[in-house]
Scaffold this motif. Structure first.
Motif, PDB file in Angstrom:
ATOM      1  N   ILE A  82       0.990  -0.965   0.141  1.00  0.00           N
ATOM      2  CA  ILE A  82       0.408   0.716  -0.173  1.00  0.00           C
ATOM      3  C   ILE A  82       0.681   1.202   0.257  1.00  0.00           C
ATOM      4  CG2 ILE A  82      -1.992   0.940   1.428  1.00  0.00           C
ATOM      5  CD1 ILE A  82      -3.203  -1.043   2.052  1.00  0.00           C
ATOM      6  N   ILE A  83       0.669   2.411  -1.122  1.00  0.00           N
ATOM      7  CA  ILE A  83       1.918   3.446  -1.201  1.00  0.00           C
ATOM      8  C   ILE A  83       1.288   4.125  -0.312  1.00  0.00           C
ATOM      9  CG2 ILE A  83       2.595   4.855  -2.788  1.00  0.00           C
ATOM     10  CD1 ILE A  83       3.813   2.116  -3.143  1.00  0.00           C
ATOM     11  N   ASP A  84       1.386   5.011  -0.016  1.00  0.00           N
ATOM     12  CA  ASP A  84       0.899   6.224   1.009  1.00  0.00           C
ATOM     13  C   ASP A  84       1.620   7.472   0.118  1.00  0.00           C
ATOM     14  OD1 ASP A  84       1.063   8.663   2.801  1.00  0.00           O
ATOM     15  OD2 ASP A  84       1.693   7.684   4.095  1.00  0.00           O
ATOM     16  N   LEU A  85       0.668   7.701  -0.500  1.00  0.00           N
ATOM     17  CA  LEU A  85       1.192   8.884  -1.531  1.00  0.00           C
ATOM     18  C   LEU A  85       1.145  10.295  -1.143  1.00  0.00           C
ATOM     19  CD1 LEU A  85       0.602   9.329  -5.143  1.00  0.00           C
ATOM     20  CD2 LEU A  85      -1.388   9.710  -4.610  1.00  0.00           C
ATOM     21  N   ASP A  86       1.640  10.685  -0.287  1.00  0.00           N
ATOM     22  CA  ASP A  86       1.897  11.947   0.800  1.00  0.00           C
ATOM     23  C   ASP A  86       3.158  11.788   0.765  1.00  0.00           C
ATOM     24  OD1 ASP A  86      -1.022  12.836   1.223  1.00  0.00           O
ATOM     25  OD2 ASP A  86      -1.374  11.791   3.130  1.00  0.00           O
ATOM     26  N   LYS A  87       4.031  10.545   1.807  1.00  0.00           N
ATOM     27  CA  LYS A  87       5.109  10.682   1.773  1.00  0.00           C
ATOM     28  C   LYS A  87       5.505  10.280   0.696  1.00  0.00           C
ATOM     29  CE  LYS A  87       4.289   9.871   6.705  1.00  0.00           C
ATOM     30  NZ  LYS A  87       4.321   8.633   7.753  1.00  0.00           N
ATOM     31  N   ASP A  88       5.247  10.613  -0.495  1.00  0.00           N
ATOM     32  CA  ASP A  88       6.041   9.747  -1.961  1.00  0.00           C
ATOM     33  C   ASP A  88       6.902  11.025  -2.573  1.00  0.00           C
ATOM     34  OD1 ASP A  88       6.519   7.214  -3.033  1.00  0.00           O
ATOM     35  OD2 ASP A  88       4.505   7.242  -4.250  1.00  0.00           O
ATOM     36  N   HIS A  89       7.638  10.899  -1.930  1.00  0.00           N
ATOM     37  CA  HIS A  89       8.065  12.772  -2.565  1.00  0.00           C
ATOM     38  C   HIS A  89       9.325  11.945  -3.227  1.00  0.00           C
ATOM     39  CE1 HIS A  89       6.551  15.197   1.084  1.00  0.00           C
ATOM     40  NE2 HIS A  89       6.601  14.367   1.694  1.00  0.00           N
ATOM     41  N   GLY A  90       9.024  12.468  -4.407  1.00  0.00           N
ATOM     42  CA  GLY A  90      10.447  12.604  -5.330  1.00  0.00           C
ATOM     43  C   GLY A  90      10.116  11.512  -6.090  1.00  0.00           C
ATOM     44  N   VAL A  91       9.151  10.263  -6.280  1.00  0.00           N
ATOM     45  CA  VAL A  91       8.116   8.851  -7.063  1.00  0.00           C
ATOM     46  C   VAL A  91       7.609   9.316  -8.044  1.00  0.00           C
ATOM     47  CG1 VAL A  91       7.541   6.778  -6.955  1.00  0.00           C
ATOM     48  CG2 VAL A  91       9.096   7.951  -4.924  1.00  0.00           C
ATOM     49  N   VAL A  92       7.420   8.501  -9.355  1.00  0.00           N
ATOM     50  CA  VAL A  92       5.773   8.718 -10.307  1.00  0.00           C
ATOM     51  C   VAL A  92       6.327   8.050 -10.718  1.00  0.00           C
ATOM     52  CG1 VAL A  92       5.791  10.347 -12.415  1.00  0.00           C
ATOM     53  CG2 VAL A  92       7.009  11.326 -11.373  1.00  0.00           C
ATOM     54  N   ARG A  93       5.137   7.295 -10.151  1.00  0.00           N
ATOM     55  CA  ARG A  93       4.585   5.531 -10.452  1.00  0.00           C
ATOM     56  C   ARG A  93       3.687   5.326 -11.522  1.00  0.00           C
ATOM     57  NH1 ARG A  93       5.925   2.499  -6.057  1.00  0.00           N
ATOM     58  NH2 ARG A  93       6.435   3.873  -4.058  1.00  0.00           N
TER      59      ARG A  93
END
Length: 495
Positions: free
Chosen positions: A299-310
């Protein structure tokens, strides 16, 4: 006469031969022109996007060689552990047109009629089969499958990828080259040369009208350069949802999150990744067994997904259910046809509960063993609408009981929020309504106050008073004599 006939015959043959050659040359020129147009169209289509998911929501299948080259190019930065040989979601397998040609078409009119009929399929470019100088030319099939952006030939009239027409929730479907970028300003971008550039602010929660929810920017662009560049790619769909809202209340946990998520994710059979805004780790852990059945992926925490482009081949942003705490198959936009019976089976499987029906009191068990006895579960509330004489209720029930409705003309709400869902699950629902003298509000207001004397007027005054007093500040003292018939009825259902 014979010599003259011979001369005339040779002249006619020359004329016929010249006519045939002229027709053949003319036909070849027409076919060559058509081939050139088709080549330019195919070349322009293939060069419009560098990704394997060309055209965003319109997925393009090519011949084996082209598809293989694009596949290798686009998976250079793929995450470890992904299925490298798995085809992109819902992408059609490339194939070539293999209809044999005899080399002797009847005439150009029949050939043109065939091409005209094939051109009626506006979903893509139909292969042209032509014969020039005795050689057969076959063009690869390029078939476009629409996935949310609509008409390939008219960008101005394309269907928006986001539907905001529902009163409770919004939902967006990005089919193709979809890119999710996290951080403080989360965005999900669809790259498609066929989608008109647009932008939406979406609260990916099942009740969009609530305050305090975070918005995700959803947009479509025509050029890959206008979208964030992929840092990782997963070859399964993704669903972007938001927690928070009213989660933490058991009823809202199910009606706001778990049931809508079941509806939206079941068709993927676990092959989907959840991308979450306002992730609540303790809450997810509380329902870990359910989430493990919905998705096999982290499960991805989008708020903390800094610098990542999925990047994904298919992304759904938002979720919701048309009815409270239940599923109406006729309103299921996913086409899954799910019901509350399916959800009940899903829950039993998640928690390894094998029995799907209550015991029967008249069942005959093995010799020497006592006959089965039913068990009653009482949910003890500690904040509001709690039992003030719980020990007496337990003693009176002794076996089984029914749903208890607080005072204040709440029967319709109770039936909608609890009775209908229970019946949709295949259960029988017994409702016990609290009388005025069983309510703690009698002690607060007295029997002549509108809160006691005229509940309908309280409802007409607005939801605020109903929520504050009838639901929020009321406790109940059950009249055991009134309650006993409900217990008896429940026992009869178990016979």
């Amino acid at each position: 006469m014979r010599r003259g006939e011979a001369k005339g015959s040779r002249g006619a043959n020359r004329s016929s031969l010249w006519s045939w050659k002229s027709s053949y040359i003319g036909y070849g020129l027409v076919v060559g022109f058509v081939l050139m147009l088709l080549y330019l169209m195919v070349s322009a289509q293939f060069s419009s996007s560098p990704n394997a998911y060309l055209g965003g929501p319109a997925k393009i299948s090519q011949t084996e060689s082209i598809s293989s080259a694009r596949h290798q190019e686009n998976h250079a930065g793929q995450e470890d552990g992904n299925r490298e040989n798995e085809e992109p979601y819902n992408e059609e397998v490339a194939r070539t047109h293999t209809e044999p040609s005899t080399g002797n078409e009847r005439n150009s009119d029949i050939t043109e009629e065939r091409h005209q009929s094939k051109r009626k399929d506006n979903l893509g470019i139909i292969p042209a089969e032509c014969v020039i100088a005795g050689l057969q030319y076959l063009l690869p099939v390029v078939k476009i499958t629409r996935g949310g952006t609509g008409d390939f030939h008219n960008v101005a009239n394309t269907k928006p990828i986001c539907d905001t027409s529902f009163g409770k929730y919004d939902i967006c479907v990005l089919d193709g080259d979809a890119r999710a970028q996290g951080g403080t300003a989360a965005t999900v971008t669809l790259v498609s040369p066929h989608a008109a550039p647009q932008e939406w602010k979406i609260k990916p929660y099942s009740r969009k009208y609530l305050d305090g929810l975070k918005a995700v920017t959803v947009k479509s662009v025509t050029n890959p350069e206008d979208a964030p560049q992929c840092t990782t790619r997963l070859n399964v769909p993704a669903i972007v949802i938001e927690l928070g809202g009213l989660t933490g209340n058991y009823w809202h946990d199910f009606t706001d999150v778990l049931i809508p998520l079941f509806i939206g994710a079941s068709r993927f059979s676990g092959e989907v990744q959840l991308v979450v805004v306002n992730l609540l780790p303790f809450w997810v852990d509380k329902y870990r067994k359910i989430f493990s059945q919905i998705s096999r992926y982290e499960i991805i925490d989008l708020d903390k997904d800094h610098g990542v482009v999925r990047c994904y081949p298919h992304v759904v942003v938002g979720y919701g259910s048309r009815k409270e705490f239940t599923i109406d198959p006729s309103l299921d936009d996913t086409g899954g046809g799910y019901t509350m019976l399916n959800f009940t089976e899903f829950l039993r499987h998640s928690y390894s509960l094998p029995r799907d029906r209550p015991i029967k009191l008249n069942a005959i068990g093995p010799p020497g063993l006592a006959r089965p006895r039913p068990r009653m579960m009482i949910l003890e509330r500690t904040n509001s609408r709690k039992f003030m004489n719980l020990p007496e209720v337990v003693a009176a029930a002794g076996a089984v009981g029914g749903g208890i409705v607080p005072y204040g003309r709440l029967e319709n709400i109770a039936q909608t929020d609890f009775g209908d869902p229970a019946q949709d699950m295949g259960l029988r629902y017994i409702q016990y309504s609290i009388a005025a003298d069983e309510s703690s509000l009698m002690d607060v207001f007295g029997k002549d106050h509108p809160m006691i004397k005229d509940p309908i007027a309280v409802h007409m005054s607005g939801w605020g008073n109903v929520a504050e007093w009838y639901l929020g500040k009321q406790d109940v003292r059950v009249n055991i004599d009134r309650f006993r018939p409900a217990v008896t009825q429940a026992l009869e259902y178990l016979q």
